[in-house]
Design an enzyme around this catalytic site. Structure first.
Site, mmCIF file in Angstrom:
data_model
loop_
_atom_site.group_PDB
_atom_site.id
_atom_site.type_symbol
_atom_site.label_atom_id
_atom_site.label_comp_id
_atom_site.label_asym_id
_atom_site.label_seq_id
_atom_site.Cartn_x
_atom_site.Cartn_y
_atom_site.Cartn_z
ATOM 1 N N SER A 81 20.009 -24.630 7.521
ATOM 2 C CA SER A 81 19.141 -24.833 8.699
ATOM 3 C C SER A 81 19.617 -25.933 9.639
ATOM 4 O O SER A 81 18.835 -26.767 10.096
ATOM 5 C CB SER A 81 17.715 -25.176 8.247
ATOM 6 O OG SER A 81 17.125 -24.066 7.665
ATOM 7 N N CYS A 138 22.771 -26.954 18.275
ATOM 8 C CA CYS A 138 22.441 -27.194 19.694
ATOM 9 C C CYS A 138 22.297 -28.688 19.996
ATOM 10 O O CYS A 138 22.471 -29.113 21.138
ATOM 11 C CB CYS A 138 21.136 -26.492 20.069
ATOM 12 S SG CYS A 138 21.042 -24.805 19.477
HETATM 13 C C1 LIG Z 1 27.321 -27.294 20.325
HETATM 14 C C2 LIG Z 1 26.418 -26.104 20.353
HETATM 15 C C3 LIG Z 1 25.345 -26.079 21.217
HETATM 16 C C4 LIG Z 1 24.499 -24.979 21.250
HETATM 17 N N1 LIG Z 1 23.442 -24.992 22.127
HETATM 18 C C5 LIG Z 1 22.590 -23.924 22.160
HETATM 19 C C6 LIG Z 1 21.471 -23.932 23.037
HETATM 20 O O1 LIG Z 1 21.238 -24.894 23.773
HETATM 21 N N2 LIG Z 1 20.666 -22.838 23.030
HETATM 22 C C7 LIG Z 1 20.883 -21.763 22.207
HETATM 23 O O2 LIG Z 1 20.091 -20.803 22.223
HETATM 24 N N3 LIG Z 1 21.953 -21.742 21.360
HETATM 25 C C8 LIG Z 1 22.799 -22.787 21.326
HETATM 26 N N4 LIG Z 1 23.876 -22.778 20.465
HETATM 27 C C9 LIG Z 1 24.128 -21.586 19.625
HETATM 28 C C10 LIG Z 1 23.410 -21.654 18.299
HETATM 29 O O3 LIG Z 1 23.702 -22.828 17.615
HETATM 30 C C11 LIG Z 1 23.809 -20.442 17.458
HETATM 31 O O4 LIG Z 1 23.481 -19.277 18.191
HETATM 32 C C12 LIG Z 1 23.123 -20.395 16.109
HETATM 33 O O5 LIG Z 1 23.490 -21.470 15.309
HETATM 34 C C13 LIG Z 1 23.492 -19.103 15.376
HETATM 35 O O6 LIG Z 1 22.889 -19.106 14.134
HETATM 36 P P1 LIG Z 1 23.430 -18.153 12.977
HETATM 37 O O7 LIG Z 1 22.505 -18.331 11.830
HETATM 38 O O8 LIG Z 1 23.648 -16.798 13.492
HETATM 39 O O9 LIG Z 1 24.890 -18.669 12.640
HETATM 40 P P2 LIG Z 1 25.475 -20.065 12.209
HETATM 41 O O10 LIG Z 1 24.661 -21.193 12.735
HETATM 42 O O11 LIG Z 1 26.920 -20.013 12.578
HETATM 43 O O12 LIG Z 1 25.344 -20.059 10.624
HETATM 44 C C14 LIG Z 1 26.033 -19.156 9.825
HETATM 45 C C15 LIG Z 1 26.255 -19.766 8.458
HETATM 46 O O13 LIG Z 1 26.852 -18.782 7.621
HETATM 47 C C16 LIG Z 1 27.815 -19.417 6.802
HETATM 48 N N5 LIG Z 1 28.804 -18.415 6.378
HETATM 49 C C17 LIG Z 1 29.738 -17.795 7.154
HETATM 50 N N6 LIG Z 1 30.451 -16.921 6.428
HETATM 51 C C18 LIG Z 1 29.973 -17.011 5.151
HETATM 52 C C19 LIG Z 1 30.299 -16.343 3.962
HETATM 53 N N7 LIG Z 1 31.261 -15.423 3.913
HETATM 54 N N8 LIG Z 1 29.605 -16.666 2.842
HETATM 55 C C20 LIG Z 1 28.624 -17.621 2.876
HETATM 56 N N9 LIG Z 1 28.270 -18.268 4.001
HETATM 57 C C21 LIG Z 1 28.926 -17.959 5.135
HETATM 58 C C22 LIG Z 1 28.415 -20.479 7.689
HETATM 59 O O14 LIG Z 1 28.966 -21.509 6.909
HETATM 60 C C23 LIG Z 1 27.204 -20.961 8.485
HETATM 61 O O15 LIG Z 1 26.625 -22.078 7.866
HETATM 62 C C24 LIG Z 1 24.737 -23.870 20.411
HETATM 63 C C25 LIG Z 1 25.831 -23.888 19.526
HETATM 64 C C26 LIG Z 1 26.670 -24.991 19.487
HETATM 65 C C27 LIG Z 1 27.830 -24.996 18.536
#
Ligand SMILES: Cc1cc2nc3c(=O)[nH]c(=O)nc-3n(C[C@H](O)[C@H](O)[C@H](O)COP(=O)(O)OP(=O)(O)OC[C@H]3O[C@@H](n4cnc5c(N)ncnc54)[C@H](O)[C@@H]3O)c2cc1C
Length: 444
Positions: free
Chosen positions: A38, A42
């Site tokens: 978690s 952002c």
């Molecule tokens: C600097 C920054 C600023 C941002 N600002 C914004 C914003 O202002 N507004 C907004 O809407 N969005 C923003 N975002 C985008 C937002 O952070 C992402 O869209 C969001 O984190 C996506 O969540 P997720 O769960 O899909 O993936 P992630 O957060 O990438 O999490 C995926 C997880 O899966 C794990 N994983 C990957 N492959 C495997 C595997 N094979 N086995 C086990 N675990 C694995 C990874 O280690 C990771 O921890 C920003 C992103 C960044 C980097």
């Protein structure tokens, strides 16, 4: 019912939490390769900029909270491959370097995306950073006092947010961007141009149409970034050139688009039964543009939650996502901007027949302090005047107006509706004719 979730950040943990609330009998296992869950990436640009000091503020939940809530959490475990036919995931315990096989009834893939690192000598040097993982940014923040000149490569969301925060810390910042203006593609050119001006005013040295082609490395440390014409001196380099969905381990078994993002429907289902996906590893159903890749936390959270309900329910009870509009906002120095729905460029790409209007209006009454101009662009159907999209830029009070316009685009309002829509008025907040009314009434 055995629910297996791969990835424990926004999409994965939203699914886990909602699944447990929806069906107390479900057995929910989360496999995450890192040692945390978690994490809200952002916040990272603002952590770098010193807007807050406590890194813990970026975690919505701790592993202990998830364990206490009943999640079987396997940290430091990586999914290596999936046998969809036999409903099994082969995972590696990274500490013990051992493989295990986990079975599921329903599976959620929430593996996110990784920062793209161009293939260049020196890219793995310790003073070259990407801004996605907390432990990398912790190092950057720790070393920041020793960096005077920072080169940021990439003028999208992350590059811009990090550059303006570094400028706020009085660093000398060069931002190299392959296009004429920052944020092109997200905004139409008129707005990207204003955002670029705002970035320059914030103290960032913007170098347009300059692609980084290599790094200058001395004694194992990067000391500059090379473009076709020049070398930009750097004590540290930030790479922010985009993301690649973490889907390689799926071996193309699921329907996906060109960049590898898994195609999902409005229920979060993939092309294989009982397999769901969401977040940065998947596409998002868009209200006006089909299935798009929009890696934003808003969609990871919303679709994650919908899947959390669907994954433990019978199909007749399934929730559906009501569709993205690609809404996003950004702060650049003293300015802010917001976009919702289709830009003119996107509308043309998807063959909508549109007209546009671009105006400047006052944010509030002239006799109230801090009256400022905001710029509004509306994109609407040439014949029916249905609003397809809006972009707003201004020193303040722009982004929340965009929230109102998201509702208008979602509801399919016309510019004629909007021109007389009953927005509140009092001098500190608006003019008698609210700026959105004014913009809508110029639509022809
Ligand atoms: C600097 C920054 C600023 C941002 N600002 C914004 C914003 O202002 N507004 C907004 O809407 N969005 C923003 N975002 C985008 C937002 O952070 C992402 O869209 C969001 O984190 C996506 O969540 P997720 O769960 O899909 O993936 P992630 O957060 O990438 O999490 C995926 C997880 O899966 C794990 N994983 C990957 N492959 C495997 C595997 N094979 N086995 C086990 N675990 C694995 C990874 O280690 C990771 O921890 C920003 C992103 C960044 C980097």
């Amino acid at each position: 019912m055995e629910i297996l979730i791969i990835g424990g950040i926004a999409a994965g943990m939203s699914t886990a939490a909602k699944a447990l609330r929806t069906n107390k009998n479900a057995k929910v296992t989360v496999v995450e390769q890192e040692d945390y869950v978690s994490f809200g990436a952002c916040g990272l640009p603002y952590f770098i900029g010193g807007q807050f000091d406590d890194e813990n503020n970026m975690y919505a939940r701790t592993p202990k909270q998830m364990l206490d809530a009943g999640v079987n959490l396997l940290l430091k475990h990586r999914a290596e491959r999936i046998d969809f036919k036999n409903k099994q995931v082969i995972v590696k315990d990274l500490d013990k370097d051992k493989l295990k096989t986990l079975s599921y009834d329903r599976l959620m893939i929430a593996t996110g995306a990784s920062a793209i690192k161009p293939k260049m000598d020196g890219i793995e040097s310790k003073n070259v950073y990407t801004v996605t993982k907390p432990y990398i940014v912790r190092e950057l923040v720790k070393n920041l006092d020793s960096y005077k000149k920072v080169v940021v490569v990439g003028g999208g969301f992350i590059g811009v947010e990090v550059a303006e925060q570094l400028a706020h810390l009085n660093k000398e910042v060069d931002l190299l961007h392959s296009r004429e203006f920052i944020m092109e593609g997200v905004y139409d050119k008129e707005l990207s141009k204003l955002l670029t001006k705002a970035l320059i005013e914030s103290g960032v040295n913007f170098i347009p149409e300059s692609k980084a082609v290599g790094l200058k490395v001395e004694d194992g440390v990067v000391t500059g970034v090379k473009t076709k014409d020049d070398t930009y001196k750097a004590d540290a380099v930030i790479i922010a050139v985009g993301f690649k969905p973490n889907t390689k381990f799926l071996d193309n078994q699921l329907e996906s688009i060109d960049n590898g993002a898994i195609v999902i429907d409005k229920y979060g289902q993939t092309s294989i039964k009982d397999v769901f996906a969401a977040g940065d590893c998947a596409t998002v159903p868009h209200r006006l543009a089909g299935n798009e890749y929009i890696p934003l936390a808003t969609y990871a959270n919303k679709l994650g939650r919908i899947i959390g309900e669907n994954i433990v329910s019978d199909k007749e009870k399934w929730q559906q996502f009501n569709g993205a509009l690609g809404s996003s906002s950004i702060k650049v120095g003293a300015y802010e901007a917001v976009v919702t729905g289709l830009t003119e460029d996107l509308a043309n790409k998807f063959n909508y027949k549109v007209n546009t209007t671009l105006i400047q209006a006052n944010n509030h009454s002239n006799y109230y302090p801090n009256q400022e101009k905001i710029t509004i662009k509306l994109v609407y159907d040439k014949e029916t005047f249905v609003l397809y999209g809006a972009q707003i830029f201004g020193p303040s009070e722009a982004v929340l107006r965009g929230t109102g316009l998201s509702v208008a685009v979602h509801a399919g309002l016309t510019t004629k509706d909007l021109g007389f829509l009953d927005f509140a008025y009092s001098p500190p907040f608006a003019s008698t004719w609210e700026a959105i009314n004014i913009a809508a009434n110029t639509a022809k």
